[in-house]
Design an enzyme around this catalytic site. Sequence first.
Site, mmCIF file in Angstrom:
data_model
loop_
_atom_site.group_PDB
_atom_site.id
_atom_site.type_symbol
_atom_site.label_atom_id
_atom_site.label_comp_id
_atom_site.label_asym_id
_atom_site.label_seq_id
_atom_site.Cartn_x
_atom_site.Cartn_y
_atom_site.Cartn_z
ATOM 1 N N MET A 218 0.867 -1.187 0.000
ATOM 2 C CA MET A 218 0.000 0.000 0.000
ATOM 3 C C MET A 218 0.895 1.226 0.000
ATOM 4 O O MET A 218 0.916 1.990 0.959
ATOM 5 C CB MET A 218 -0.914 -0.022 1.235
ATOM 6 C CG MET A 218 -1.829 -1.246 1.236
ATOM 7 S SD MET A 218 -3.126 -1.184 2.481
ATOM 8 C CE MET A 218 -2.209 -1.503 3.980
ATOM 9 N N ASP A 219 1.656 1.370 -1.093
ATOM 10 C CA ASP A 219 2.621 2.462 -1.191
ATOM 11 C C ASP A 219 2.009 3.742 -1.740
ATOM 12 O O ASP A 219 1.140 3.700 -2.609
ATOM 13 C CB ASP A 219 3.738 2.047 -2.159
ATOM 14 C CG ASP A 219 4.957 1.601 -1.418
ATOM 15 O OD1 ASP A 219 5.841 1.018 -2.056
ATOM 16 O OD2 ASP A 219 5.037 1.840 -0.201
#
Lengths: 249, 236
Positions: free
Chosen positions: B1-2
């Site tokens: 979840m960058d």
Amino acid sequence: MDFSNESRVLHRCSAQIGNLLLRSLWHLIHFIISICNFTLDIANVLESYLISSGLLGRYKSLHIAKLRYLAIVIESEGAYQTSKIIELLQWLDAVGVKHVCLYDIEGRSSGFSLSLGILKKSKDFILENLDGAMLFQVLSYWQPSIYAMQDAHENNVLLDRQHMTLEFVSFSDGKEAVVKAANVLFMKYSKSDVTDKNQKEKIFTESQMSEALKTVGSGGPEPDLLLVYGPARCHSGFPAWRIKYTEIV
Amino acid sequence: MDGNRRYAKKKKINDMTGYDAGALALLHLIIYCMELGVKYVTAYAFSIDNFRRHPEEVRKIMDLTMESVMLLTWISKLRLVRVHFAGNLQLLSEDIQNAAKRLMESTAGYNNFVLTICICYTCSDEILHAVEQSCKEKWDDGIGIMGYDEGNDYERLIKVVDIEKRMYMAIAPDPDILIRTGGEYRLSNFLVWQSSCCHLSSLGTVWPEFGVFHLVWVVLDFQQNYHYFAKKKLQL
């Protein structure tokens, strides 16, 4: 009664027609995606030719020294084409890549039997046909006095930018190697003087695990870049301990 | 979840609000996956390496985790979602640990949808933990040093199945698709052991902007190469 039967039949037919339409739409979408992927593939091939011919200026300086260790996943079909592998390695040597690890998904152990990966079987042939290439191999040693020599040898080999070094890795160097390393650690755990073996604290560290992997002959360095070829990106079981922070392209 | 901080910079909001947007995006993803019929979703919320970040950022993520646990407690009852926290939970504060354990226990009986949140997780820590547990169990079974040396009875040795059943991620099968947002191509120590035959998808979009069309695109891409992955699974 007839009316309710008719409405049920009508409902069933409309559901079937709906499903058929949705399925057709799904196939149409996939057909369009296939066309787009084909077009992109052609564009990529064209770009590759332009890069290798030197027409694209921004690719002229590659800063290849930043790439200390390159790994490549070779599919089973490709692993049998030794001449193509030699050609690939010659290209890499020409570009300036000095340390390469080739991985193929064959090669596994079962009980006491071990089957080597395809590339490991043909490594002598590959090395003979590649001028000046050296084999990089993590040897399995059990005597601690040998570790220092092995470490020094590894560092010297990786710092050497005159010769290309090749490492051959197969599926058995992945999960199976971790299992062997686990058994090495279990042996140490069993021999240790820890009185309370039910303690909840950690008993092994990552560096001990790395050392145990070196002991069983699967402790090579972490690649900076892992190249995978095929229709989709997948690392195919490359040793997990070594690609924690590797760029996979 | 960058990409939460990049999203915050782009929208000119506080970095910490970027994390709130990320949490909302995860909630949306869970709903989209349920509608698509996906049964197992695993999200990489916080790595052991992330403890090196600024303390304020770590505190924000921990506060967000606590709020998420409360929200998931409510959602899990409505949609029969099993929630599992994978990672070294002893690194969390006691209140978050207790809340997470309570949630895991209360949802253990649900199997409609399994959500795994990887927190204080790295794959190397997971492997090490599994190896430790395997060693302790073999020792407890009485398989000690007596007679254990190179080349002895294979049955007394630790095997792949022993390690895999003690992994934090043993609750879920190996993933079919692994999505990383933010344009990164590395796994950053996430599910490296489990992703041998997994479709690795790297998207340029930042996580808070990940929507249903991105998910549909990735699923279509996976379907395009389904036979390739099925063949690979048979080989491996």
